[in-house]
Scaffold this motif. Structure first.
Motif, PDB file in Angstrom:
ATOM      1  N   LEU A 166      29.456  41.819  33.249  1.00 31.40           N
ATOM      2  CA  LEU A 166      30.098  40.549  32.934  1.00 31.40           C
ATOM      3  C   LEU A 166      30.701  39.911  34.184  1.00 31.40           C
ATOM      4  N   PRO A 167      30.647  38.577  34.285  1.00 32.40           N
ATOM      5  CA  PRO A 167      31.417  37.930  35.348  1.00 32.40           C
ATOM      6  C   PRO A 167      32.909  38.038  35.057  1.00 32.40           C
ATOM      7  N   VAL A 168      33.679  38.344  36.071  1.00 35.04           N
ATOM      8  CA  VAL A 168      35.131  38.428  35.962  1.00 35.04           C
ATOM      9  C   VAL A 168      35.702  37.393  36.934  1.00 35.04           C
ATOM     10  N   ARG A 169      36.358  36.387  36.362  1.00 34.41           N
ATOM     11  CA  ARG A 169      36.883  35.287  37.170  1.00 34.41           C
ATOM     12  C   ARG A 169      38.401  35.260  37.024  1.00 34.41           C
ATOM     13  N   THR A 170      39.097  35.258  38.149  1.00 32.24           N
ATOM     14  CA  THR A 170      40.543  35.376  38.099  1.00 32.24           C
ATOM     15  C   THR A 170      41.199  34.446  39.093  1.00 32.24           C
ATOM     16  N   CYS A 171      42.526  34.305  38.956  1.00 31.07           N
ATOM     17  CA  CYS A 171      43.256  33.414  39.857  1.00 31.07           C
ATOM     18  C   CYS A 171      44.727  33.803  39.899  1.00 31.07           C
ATOM     19  N   ASP A 172      45.392  33.320  40.929  1.00 32.36           N
ATOM     20  CA  ASP A 172      46.842  33.444  41.043  1.00 32.36           C
ATOM     21  C   ASP A 172      47.325  32.311  41.935  1.00 32.36           C
ATOM     22  N   ILE A 173      48.542  31.865  41.715  1.00 28.44           N
ATOM     23  CA  ILE A 173      49.090  30.773  42.516  1.00 28.44           C
ATOM     24  C   ILE A 173      49.599  31.259  43.865  1.00 28.44           C
ATOM     25  N   ASP A 174      49.790  32.566  43.994  1.00 27.71           N
ATOM     26  CA  ASP A 174      50.318  33.181  45.213  1.00 27.71           C
ATOM     27  C   ASP A 174      49.158  33.511  46.162  1.00 27.71           C
ATOM     28  N   ALA A 175      49.065  32.776  47.261  1.00 26.76           N
ATOM     29  CA  ALA A 175      47.946  32.956  48.186  1.00 26.76           C
ATOM     30  C   ALA A 175      47.960  34.339  48.831  1.00 26.76           C
ATOM     31  N   ASP A 176      49.136  34.898  49.092  1.00 30.10           N
ATOM     32  CA  ASP A 176      49.200  36.244  49.660  1.00 30.10           C
ATOM     33  C   ASP A 176      48.630  37.268  48.685  1.00 30.10           C
ATOM     34  N   ALA A 177      48.957  37.098  47.395  1.00 32.33           N
ATOM     35  CA  ALA A 177      48.453  38.021  46.379  1.00 32.33           C
ATOM     36  C   ALA A 177      46.938  37.924  46.250  1.00 32.33           C
ATOM     37  N   THR A 178      46.409  36.717  46.226  1.00 30.07           N
ATOM     38  CA  THR A 178      44.956  36.580  46.079  1.00 30.07           C
ATOM     39  C   THR A 178      44.215  37.067  47.319  1.00 30.07           C
ATOM     40  N   ALA A 179      44.854  36.988  48.479  1.00 26.66           N
ATOM     41  CA  ALA A 179      44.221  37.532  49.685  1.00 26.66           C
ATOM     42  C   ALA A 179      44.073  39.047  49.564  1.00 26.66           C
ATOM     43  N   VAL A 180      45.118  39.710  49.045  1.00 20.42           N
ATOM     44  CA  VAL A 180      45.042  41.155  48.831  1.00 20.42           C
ATOM     45  C   VAL A 180      43.989  41.477  47.777  1.00 20.42           C
ATOM     46  N   ALA A 181      44.013  40.738  46.657  1.00 19.78           N
ATOM     47  CA  ALA A 181      43.045  40.976  45.581  1.00 19.78           C
ATOM     48  C   ALA A 181      41.619  40.767  46.069  1.00 19.78           C
ATOM     49  N   SER A 182      41.382  39.704  46.815  1.00 20.07           N
ATOM     50  CA  SER A 182      40.033  39.425  47.314  1.00 20.07           C
ATOM     51  C   SER A 182      39.548  40.539  48.228  1.00 20.07           C
ATOM     52  N   HIS A 183      40.453  41.055  49.055  1.00 18.10           N
ATOM     53  CA  HIS A 183      40.062  42.126  49.979  1.00 18.10           C
ATOM     54  C   HIS A 183      39.726  43.402  49.223  1.00 18.10           C
ATOM     55  N   ARG A 184      40.580  43.795  48.274  1.00 20.94           N
ATOM     56  CA  ARG A 184      40.349  45.062  47.573  1.00 20.94           C
ATOM     57  C   ARG A 184      39.141  44.997  46.653  1.00 20.94           C
ATOM     58  N   LEU A 185      38.772  43.792  46.188  1.00 24.85           N
ATOM     59  CA  LEU A 185      37.681  43.639  45.229  1.00 24.85           C
ATOM     60  C   LEU A 185      36.392  43.146  45.887  1.00 24.85           C
ATOM     61  N   ALA A 186      36.349  43.131  47.195  1.00 25.69           N
ATOM     62  CA  ALA A 186      35.222  42.528  47.912  1.00 25.69           C
ATOM     63  C   ALA A 186      33.881  43.193  47.594  1.00 25.69           C
ATOM     64  N   ASP A 187      33.916  44.478  47.240  1.00 28.83           N
ATOM     65  CA  ASP A 187      32.657  45.175  46.959  1.00 28.83           C
ATOM     66  C   ASP A 187      32.173  44.996  45.528  1.00 28.83           C
ATOM     67  N   LEU A 188      32.960  44.307  44.708  1.00 27.04           N
ATOM     68  CA  LEU A 188      32.587  44.102  43.303  1.00 27.04           C
ATOM     69  C   LEU A 188      31.976  42.707  43.159  1.00 27.04           C
ATOM     70  N   THR A 189      30.665  42.677  43.050  1.00 26.90           N
ATOM     71  CA  THR A 189      29.949  41.398  43.122  1.00 26.90           C
ATOM     72  C   THR A 189      30.120  40.540  41.878  1.00 26.90           C
ATOM     73  N   ASN A 190      30.687  41.089  40.804  1.00 31.97           N
ATOM     74  CA  ASN A 190      30.885  40.290  39.584  1.00 31.97           C
ATOM     75  C   ASN A 190      32.244  39.602  39.545  1.00 31.97           C
ATOM     76  N   VAL A 191      33.030  39.714  40.630  1.00 32.80           N
ATOM     77  CA  VAL A 191      34.396  39.168  40.650  1.00 32.80           C
ATOM     78  C   VAL A 191      34.467  37.903  41.487  1.00 32.80           C
TER      79      VAL A 191
END
Length: 255
Positions: free
Chosen positions: A82-107
């Protein structure tokens, strides 16, 4: 469905949840009062959602308020199809999330106001599970988020279920609970909350704060929620909270 077949399917589903759930790092512990982890480290919430994703044959997961991505990682690894699409208003938080989830192609991780991003995140999905957890800052987007979803299965985190074990949020004296849903969605006459007394196949290991969760459907039939003991209905006009002592007694009779 026979009892034996139903039990077998529940066991298979629970095993799949268990295989992923406790392997997700609790990175959210840096700030969250529940110690972080997927879905507040409450595996019964994962079982509830797993049942609904299967019953509704959801075609995607949309999350708001991902913080550093604990729940996002769980969703992506448990449902790689399934595609998993997410968001947060905190740019620092999304930078961490994007880095940790970079290997998950459905995110897909986006930064910005969740209510404004929801149309983009929901695009192309007809049966999404929409997990609303953007509860932190003074500009609380929940009412706007609820208005924005035109079709899907909605799960609201940190929700008042009227049970002392389960916490909930409130902003400017507005409680995250059924009355807010009733006010935001005049088209709905009922919703559901998670039932603490259902016979779950896995125990909850969260000894700290547990959050209540509310469930509602928009444009989808209510059958999977009505038919499962994991969910308790709440009428919205007027709002009547569950009598948990009666629900507990009924659950004991059924076992």
């Amino acid at each position: 469905m026979t009892t034996a077949v139903g039990a077998a399917r529940r066991g298979t589903s629970a095993g799949a949840v268990l295989q992923v759930f406790y392997r997700v790092p609790r990175a959210g512990a840096v700030r969250l009062s529940d110690g972080g982890g997927p879905l507040g480290f409450d595996i019964t919430a994962a079982l509830q959602i797993d049942h609904l994703i299967g019953a509704y044959d959801c075609d995607g997961i949309v999350e708001t308020g991902c913080f550093v991505g604990d729940s996002t990682e769980y969703f992506a690894r448990r449902y790689p199809h399934l595609p998993v699409r997410t968001c947060d208003i905190d740019a620092d938080a999304t930078a961490v999330a994007s880095h940790r989830l970079a290997d998950l192609t459905n995110v897909t991780v986006e930064t910005g106001d969740s209510a404004q991003l929801l149309p983009q995140l929901l695009s192309g999905l007809s049966r999404p599970l929409v997990y609303l957890d953007a509860h932190w800052y003074s500009s609380w987007p929940l009412a706007r988020e609820l208005h924005t979803v035109t079709r899907g299965l909605i799960v609201v985190d940190d929700f008042d279920i009227g049970h002392p074990r389960f916490g909930y949020d409130a902003y400017d004296q507005v409680v995250c609970g059924p009355q807010l849903v009733a006010d935001a969605r005049a088209d709905l006459d009922r919703m559901w909350v998670g039932n603490p007394y259902a016979d779950y196949p896995l125990p909850c290991l969260q000894t700290g704060r547990r959050a209540g969760r509310g469930f509602l459907t928009v444009g989808l039939p209510p059958g999977p929620l009505d038919d499962s003991p994991m969910f308790t209905p709440i009428p919205l006009r007027p709002v009547v909270m569950p009598d948990w002592s009666a629900v507990e007694a009924l659950g004991k009779e059924r076992r």
